[in-house]
Scaffold this active site. Structure first.
Site, PDB file in Angstrom:
ATOM      1  N   ASP A 191       0.831  -1.208   0.000  1.00  0.00           N
ATOM      2  CA  ASP A 191       0.000   0.000   0.000  1.00  0.00           C
ATOM      3  C   ASP A 191       0.867   1.261   0.000  1.00  0.00           C
ATOM      4  OD1 ASP A 191      -2.381   1.379  -0.047  1.00  0.00           O
ATOM      5  OD2 ASP A 191      -2.684   1.316   2.124  1.00  0.00           O
ATOM      6  N   ASN A 215       1.204   3.394  -2.964  1.00  0.00           N
ATOM      7  CA  ASN A 215       1.699   3.803  -4.292  1.00  0.00           C
ATOM      8  C   ASN A 215       1.201   5.197  -4.680  1.00  0.00           C
ATOM      9  OD1 ASN A 215       2.745   1.260  -4.420  1.00  0.00           O
ATOM     10  ND2 ASN A 215       1.289   0.483  -5.950  1.00  0.00           N
ATOM     11  N   HIS A 271       2.210   3.210  -9.061  1.00  0.00           N
ATOM     12  CA  HIS A 271       2.011   1.780  -9.358  1.00  0.00           C
ATOM     13  C   HIS A 271       3.189   1.248 -10.187  1.00  0.00           C
ATOM     14  CE1 HIS A 271      -1.823   2.149  -7.530  1.00  0.00           C
ATOM     15  NE2 HIS A 271      -2.447   2.724  -8.540  1.00  0.00           N
ATOM     16  N   LEU A 279      11.020 -20.624  -4.750  1.00  0.00           N
ATOM     17  CA  LEU A 279      10.119 -19.647  -4.123  1.00  0.00           C
ATOM     18  C   LEU A 279       8.765 -19.712  -4.818  1.00  0.00           C
ATOM     19  CD1 LEU A 279       9.554 -17.067  -2.338  1.00  0.00           C
ATOM     20  CD2 LEU A 279      10.413 -15.716  -4.264  1.00  0.00           C
TER      21      LEU A 279
HETATM   22  C1  IPE Z   1      -5.434  -2.791  -0.063  1.00  0.00           C
HETATM   23  O1  IPE Z   1      -5.093  -1.470  -0.312  1.00  0.00           O
HETATM   24  C2  IPE Z   1      -5.416  -3.599  -1.314  1.00  0.00           C
HETATM   25  C3  IPE Z   1      -4.129  -3.681  -2.011  1.00  0.00           C
HETATM   26  C4  IPE Z   1      -2.975  -3.242  -1.614  1.00  0.00           C
HETATM   27  C5  IPE Z   1      -4.193  -4.368  -3.255  1.00  0.00           C
HETATM   28  P1  IPE Z   1      -6.201  -0.332  -0.403  1.00  0.00           P
HETATM   29  O2  IPE Z   1      -5.450   0.944  -0.511  1.00  0.00           O
HETATM   30  O3  IPE Z   1      -7.172  -0.637  -1.466  1.00  0.00           O
HETATM   31  O4  IPE Z   1      -6.912  -0.464   1.028  1.00  0.00           O
HETATM   32  P2  IPE Z   1      -7.889   0.522   1.790  1.00  0.00           P
HETATM   33  O5  IPE Z   1      -9.003   0.867   0.851  1.00  0.00           O
HETATM   34  O6  IPE Z   1      -7.088   1.725   2.156  1.00  0.00           O
HETATM   35  O7  IPE Z   1      -8.326  -0.247   2.996  1.00  0.00           O
HETATM   36  C1  IPE Z   2      -1.642   0.181  -3.323  1.00  0.00           C
HETATM   37  O1  IPE Z   2      -1.404   1.540  -3.374  1.00  0.00           O
HETATM   38  C2  IPE Z   2      -1.854  -0.419  -4.691  1.00  0.00           C
HETATM   39  C3  IPE Z   2      -3.245  -0.859  -4.949  1.00  0.00           C
HETATM   40  C4  IPE Z   2      -4.231  -0.863  -4.107  1.00  0.00           C
HETATM   41  C5  IPE Z   2      -3.498  -1.338  -6.278  1.00  0.00           C
HETATM   42  P1  IPE Z   2      -2.595   2.576  -3.363  1.00  0.00           P
HETATM   43  O2  IPE Z   2      -2.979   2.865  -4.774  1.00  0.00           O
HETATM   44  O3  IPE Z   2      -3.687   2.125  -2.478  1.00  0.00           O
HETATM   45  O4  IPE Z   2      -1.869   3.856  -2.748  1.00  0.00           O
HETATM   46  P2  IPE Z   2      -2.472   4.878  -1.718  1.00  0.00           P
HETATM   47  O5  IPE Z   2      -2.945   4.093  -0.528  1.00  0.00           O
HETATM   48  O6  IPE Z   2      -3.581   5.599  -2.406  1.00  0.00           O
HETATM   49  O7  IPE Z   2      -1.314   5.772  -1.395  1.00  0.00           O
HETATM   50 MG    MG Z   3      -4.135   2.408  -0.504  1.00  0.00          MG
END
Ligand code: IPE
Ligand code: IPE
Ligand code: MG
Length: 247
Positions: free
Chosen positions: A10, A12, A27, A121
């Protein structure tokens, strides 16, 4: 060493925003962190790595971000699969693939088949995955396997139908990006995982960050319901048995 590390990647979007770049740039950078983490797991002898790439709730994001993520998944897989195979990595995807485009599904199935006998792995990508979906589909399969049976099922019968049934339960769970929640990841299997949260954003996650998480993990006492005294006693006995040659 943990046998199975499961990561919610999380942060990105925030990584990119901090640099005044579009969210999707985060991403793209995240893919590099995936590559580095795979390398680190091999170097450290960790046999299972599971990465949450796209949750069943992530369809709620803007359509252009969703389609960028799908394209990125497709391109990364095309680019990396040969290298993964050469490194003896077994590649798996868990999640509801029916919602993905046919070419992506085919690529995934082919990659799984190509790498099926690799053992160094096991890399599992959770894509359109949700822990609740997983438990529900497992219950349905468990019932279908025993027509007419309605009671006295065991936990192991259900666990055998979960999408990740080919691996041990995660020992170490890591969530980057600062949130302290599970977000519908491996609900069943995280029952006894050690939960590690870091503010580091996923594109900044590297071997040093993994080392910090593992250090923390190695300092935990995993009691599985027992008392600390019981564990000390058991490891004392084990030590004595080993030193007297009875192990
Ligand atoms: C969780 O991240 C899912 C992934 C990393 C794929 P999110 O950014 O979607 O989660 P919430 O919405 O903050 O809980
Ligand atoms: C996690 O990063 C990747 C996915 C859920 C695909 P986010 O896109 O949720 O990044 P933030 O949380 O908005 O920074
Ligand atoms: Mg996120």
């Amino acid at each position: 060493m943990p046998r199975h590390v499961a990561i919610i990647m999380d942060g990105n979007g925030r990584w990119a925003r901090k640099r005044l770049m579009p969210r999707v740039a985060g991403h793209s950078r995240g893919v590099e962190a995936v590559r580095n983490t795979i390398r680190s797991c091999i170097d450290r002898g960790i046999p299972y790595l599971t990465l949450f790439a796209f949750s069943s709730e992530n369809w709620r994001r803007p359509a252009d971000e969703v389609s960028f993520l799908m394209q990125l998944f497709l391109r990364s897989l095309q680019k990396e699969i040969e290298r993964m195979h050469a490194n003896d990595i077994r590649f798996r995807v868990i999640g509801e693939l029916s919602r993905f485009d046919a070419p992506l599904v085919k690529l995934i199935r082919d990659a799984e088949e190509t790498t099926a006998n690799n053992t160094t792995l096991v890399v599992t990508i959770a894509a359109n995955y949700g822990g609740r979906w997983d438990i529900l589909q497992a219950v349905e399969k468990m019932l279908a396997a025993k027509p007419g049976k309605t009671s006295n099922f065991s936990e192991s019968e259900l666990a055998a139908q979960l999408a990740l049934s080919y691996g041990p339960e995660p020992d170490l769970f890591i969530r980057t990006g600062g949130e302290q929640r599970i977000s519908n990841f491996l609900l069943w299997q995280l029952a006894y995982a050690e939960l590690y949260f870091t503010n580091t954003l996923w594109p900044d996650f590297d071997d040093a960050e993994l080392a910090k998480a593992i250090d923390w993990y190695q300092g935990r006492e995993r009691r599985f319901g027992r008392t600390s005294e019981q564990l000390t006693e058991a490891s004392g006995k084990e030590g004595a048995a080993k030193s007297s040659g009875n192990a």
